[in-house]
Design a protein around this motif. Structure first.
Motif, PDB file in Angstrom:
ATOM      1  N   ASN A   1       2.561   1.895  -3.445  1.00 57.18           N
ATOM      2  CA  ASN A   1       1.415   2.130  -4.361  1.00 57.18           C
ATOM      3  C   ASN A   1       1.218   3.437  -4.153  1.00 57.18           C
ATOM      4  O   ASN A   1       1.289   4.346  -5.124  1.00 57.18           O
ATOM      5  N   ARG A   2       1.118   4.077  -2.852  1.00 58.51           N
ATOM      6  CA  ARG A   2       0.850   5.607  -2.800  1.00 58.51           C
ATOM      7  C   ARG A   2       2.093   6.334  -2.960  1.00 58.51           C
ATOM      8  O   ARG A   2       1.769   7.360  -3.701  1.00 58.51           O
TER       9      ARG A   2
ATOM     10  N   GLN B   1       1.766   6.717  -6.750  1.00 59.99           N
ATOM     11  CA  GLN B   1       0.788   7.567  -7.273  1.00 59.99           C
ATOM     12  C   GLN B   1       1.108   8.941  -6.902  1.00 59.99           C
ATOM     13  O   GLN B   1       0.691   9.813  -7.707  1.00 59.99           O
ATOM     14  N   ALA B   2       2.281   9.301  -5.899  1.00 58.63           N
ATOM     15  CA  ALA B   2       2.748  10.650  -5.656  1.00 58.63           C
ATOM     16  C   ALA B   2       3.617  11.235  -6.853  1.00 58.63           C
ATOM     17  O   ALA B   2       3.562  12.328  -6.931  1.00 58.63           O
TER      18      ALA B   2
ATOM     19  N   VAL C   1       1.874  16.034  -0.203  1.00 55.31           N
ATOM     20  CA  VAL C   1       1.920  14.545  -0.704  1.00 55.31           C
ATOM     21  C   VAL C   1       2.189  13.800   0.721  1.00 55.31           C
ATOM     22  O   VAL C   1       1.539  12.621   0.930  1.00 55.31           O
ATOM     23  N   SER C   2       3.365  13.986   1.278  1.00 58.23           N
ATOM     24  CA  SER C   2       3.722  13.435   2.601  1.00 58.23           C
ATOM     25  C   SER C   2       2.597  13.147   3.621  1.00 58.23           C
ATOM     26  O   SER C   2       2.230  12.302   4.231  1.00 58.23           O
TER      27      SER C   2
ATOM     28  N   ASP D   1      -3.342   8.773   5.330  1.00 53.37           N
ATOM     29  CA  ASP D   1      -3.817   7.371   4.747  1.00 53.37           C
ATOM     30  C   ASP D   1      -3.278   6.204   5.761  1.00 53.37           C
ATOM     31  O   ASP D   1      -4.131   5.306   6.093  1.00 53.37           O
TER      32      ASP D   1
ATOM     33  N   PHE E   1       0.756  -1.083   0.042  1.00 48.29           N
ATOM     34  CA  PHE E   1      -0.074   0.203  -0.120  1.00 48.29           C
ATOM     35  C   PHE E   1       0.866   1.261   0.012  1.00 48.29           C
ATOM     36  O   PHE E   1       0.595   2.301  -0.651  1.00 48.29           O
ATOM     37  N   ILE E   2       1.845   1.231   0.831  1.00 44.61           N
ATOM     38  CA  ILE E   2       2.725   2.366   1.086  1.00 44.61           C
ATOM     39  C   ILE E   2       3.515   2.709  -0.332  1.00 44.61           C
ATOM     40  O   ILE E   2       3.517   3.679  -1.069  1.00 44.61           O
TER      41      ILE E   2
ATOM     42  N   ASN F   1      -0.620  13.462   2.987  1.00 46.56           N
ATOM     43  CA  ASN F   1      -1.476  12.649   2.789  1.00 46.56           C
ATOM     44  C   ASN F   1      -1.191  11.319   2.784  1.00 46.56           C
ATOM     45  O   ASN F   1      -2.225  10.458   3.366  1.00 46.56           O
ATOM     46  N   LEU F   2       0.149  10.795   2.665  1.00 44.05           N
ATOM     47  CA  LEU F   2       0.542   9.570   2.939  1.00 44.05           C
ATOM     48  C   LEU F   2       0.294   9.203   4.354  1.00 44.05           C
ATOM     49  O   LEU F   2      -0.432   8.109   4.789  1.00 44.05           O
TER      50      LEU F   2
END
Lengths: 328, 327
Positions: B7-8, B11-12, B301-302, B308, B4-5, B304-305
């Motif tokens: 993946n994120r 995406q970033a 971005v960070s 999540d 998941f990480i 948001n991660l």
């Protein structure tokens, strides 16, 4: 039943909701007893005041609703005027509650074990390890397979029927003497309903727990209850032994309600129904609240409200059973 | 979880590239750096030499690739205004902004959450009404006005607190901190309130609304019916269920606090990144502006991660791969 002291006594209970447009009377003059170990079924249409009665007993009426008159006695002591904290100690410990929808009654963010343990340690003098052991026993008791593993699961990991079993375990885990079960099977699949009702019945019998079973499922009542109270527009229309009320209802409303259960043994073209709808709380007619829909209505019904009167097998709030009233 | 990480982060990358493109484009469209650097008198040969030195005669994509490559290594070139490496300038200013943002965020959370819980639980009390009125002020007054009003009252009239600057700072390696001196702490108070007040009132209103929502749910009613003490019901069961939306907003607001400290830093002449940015805008100091833009994008971005990941910590329903229910 008459020789045991009642566990719960509700006397002339009146619940009001003050609103901007005047006071709504949600319950009026509701009186009944529940003996230790007895199951009282409460039936009626939606909005008749069934759930409201349950909420008043466990002391969780939604504000601004309040008990305006009457008394509720539990084991001989008044509980309707207790302070929040005193009542809290009774809830769960002496009076348990089961709600309608098991999908929403469990906190989604805590494991079922956490919720059981916190309930047990709140009411019983057990340390967390003992409480956890007790919690696993209860999960086994209500028929959760592999309880020792499932105890650390979250509510969303259980199906609806399993969740209602967990709710039952939560309601019973401090071994209360009375359970207020508010439509415990309404939200479940039909195939699961019978299982859950059977479980409730067995547990209540085993532990000698009395139960107030609110439902609109007459089948559930006929199978489970010892006595039944039929409610209409915030009042009790009829109360009596379940067999009598189901088979030979005395109040025209209960009779209509029973007649609307479709028979299984023959085909009917049209299902029986009671014409009209229950009046809104703000527009209850003068006299008997049922008079506009009643097939046997006569003069007095439109003027005066009947109290519960002796109707031989049951007690019914209907002028038909007033010895001084000539039939009209 | 690990997937998941990853993946994120993947995406970033497009997001960061898009921002890089915008900040790179600024060089081409906002002002002419060559003209700025050469000053008034220059020859054509000097000009051509400079254009060649700066690589401005190369194709657009080559320039962009070079820019991105440098940006990844933290190189943003020299500031036009101060003729010093941008990374060094931002590095010097970052502690001031981060300390200010930290104080403002702590203030907003430490005061906003309890106020939200209180007004949610006792919504008709006198104090709740007062808090709600007060929160309207916080939400509606612009930051610069609050800052100026605070300066007027606490610096000019009462003389208790300084009206500008960071006070004395202590150097811990490359980090300069204001937490270790009395004057540094005093200097932090007014700017933190100015910067945090809006977030505070926003968090308060959000927590209140969420509490009101959650307190109506069946599981809260059932928790009461189980006889749990109020503390457990309110803080264990109710507050935890308000956290998911609160974390979302707080995360975004934290980014906003860091990114938009510009106004507060200007009002208080706070020597942080925001002030650096606004001064750079004044003279079209594009390397600083574009580096700042990229940095803020990275911050968002960070955050948001992290947000999540916090969802996962709070809400078990989002965790996958655990034992399935008896469906």
């Amino acid at each position: 039943m008459s020789n045991t002291a009642p566990l719960l006594q509700v006397k002339n209970l009146r619940v009001e909701f003050p609103t901007r447009r005047g006071t709504l009377v949600a319950l009026d003059d509701v009186s009944f007893d529940i003996a230790p170990g007895e199951v009282l079924g409460v039936v009626g249409e939606s909005g008749a005041g069934k759930s409201m009665t349950g909420a008043a007993i466990i002391g969780l009426l939604e504000p601004p609703g309040r008990i305006a008159r009457g008394e509720i006695l539990f084991a001989g002591k008044r509980i309707d005027n207790l302070r929040y904290e005193q009542m809290r100690r009774l809830r769960g410990k002496e009076i348990g509650a089961i709600f309608q929808d098991p999908l929403t009654t469990l906190n989604p963010l805590y494991t079922v074990g956490h919720q059981l343990v916190e309930t047990i340690t709140t009411h019983l003098p057990l340390n967390p390890a003992e409480a956890r052991k007790r919690a696993i026993e209860w999960l086994e008791h209500v028929g959760i397979p592999a309880a020792a593993q499932r105890i650390d699961s979250y509510p969303h990991e259980f199906s609806g029927g399993m969740r209602q079993r967990v709710v039952i375990a939560l309601a019973l885990c401090a071994e209360p003497k009375l359970i207020v079960a508010d439509e415990p099977t309404t939200a479940l699949d039909v195939s699961i309903q019978a299982q859950v009702i059977a479980l409730l019945k067995t547990l209540a019998r085993e532990k000698g727990t009395a139960m107030m079973l609110v439902t609109h499922d007459m089948g559930v009542i006929a199978e489970t209850a010892d006595r039944v109270a039929v409610m209409y527009a915030g009042r009790i229309a009829e109360i009596g032994p379940v067999r009598e009320v189901v088979k030979h209802a005395n109040h025209p409303y209960s009779a209509g309600l029973m007649a609307s259960i479709p028979p299984l043994d023959r085909r009917v073209e049209r299902l029986a129904q009671i014409d009209g709808a229950m009046p809104r709380l703000s527009a209850i007619p003068q006299g008997c609240a049922y008079n506009p829909r009643c097939p046997q209505v006569f003069g007095k019904c439109r003027e005066l409200r009947p109290d519960l009167l002796d109707a031989v097998t049951t007690r019914a709030a209907c002028w038909l059973y007033d010895t001084e009233t000539a039939r009209g | 979880m690990f997937a998941f990480i990853i993946n994120r982060i993947l995406q970033a990358i497009p997001v960061m590239l898009a921002v890089a493109l915008i900040s790179f484009a600024m060089f081409a469209y906002v002002g002419d750096p060559v003209a700025i650097m050469l000053g008034q008198d220059f020859t054509e040969a000097q000009r051509d030499a400079l254009v060649h030195d700066l690589g401005l005669d190369q194709p657009f994509w080559v320039q962009f690739a070079t820019f991105t490559g440098h940006a990844i290594r933290g190189e943003f070139g020299l500031s036009y205004r101060l003729s010093r490496p941008v990374a060094e300038l931002i590095g010097e200013r970052a502690p001031a902004t981060l300390e200010l943002a930290f104080c403002a965020a702590v203030l907003a959370l430490a005061v906003g959450v309890p106020m939200g819980v209180y007004t949610g639980l006792y919504r008709n009390s006198w104090l709740s009404r007062f808090f709600l009125t007060f929160s309207l002020v916080g939400v509606s007054l612009p930051t610069f006005l609050i800052g100026i009003l605070l300066i007027l009252v606490f610096a000019v009239w009462l003389g208790w607190l300084p009206s500008f600057g960071r006070g004395d700072t202590v150097q811990l390696g490359w980090w300069s901190t204001g937490f270790l001196t009395w004057s540094g702490i005093k200097a932090l108070i007014l700017p933190s309130i100015t910067l945090g007040l809006f977030q505070l009132t926003l968090i308060m209103r959000l927590v209140r609304a969420e509490m009101l929502e959650v307190l109506r749910t069946d599981y809260i009613k059932f928790a009461r019916a189980r006889g749990l003490p109020n503390r457990a019901v309110h803080f264990g069961h109710a507050l935890k269920n308000t956290l998911v939306p609160v974390i979302t907003i707080v995360g975004l607001q934290l980014g906003a606090i860091i990114a938009f400290a510009i106004v507060t830093e200007t009002v208080f002449q706070w020597p942080g990144m925001g002030l650096l940015f606004i001064q750079s805008v004044g003279v079209a100091d594009i390397p600083v502006m574009s580096a700042y833009l990229l940095l803020i994008a990275l911050v968002f971005v960070s955050i948001n991660l992290i947000v999540d990941l916090l969802y996962y910590a709070v809400d078990p329903r989002l965790r996958i791969g655990r034992g399935k229910g008896g469906h």
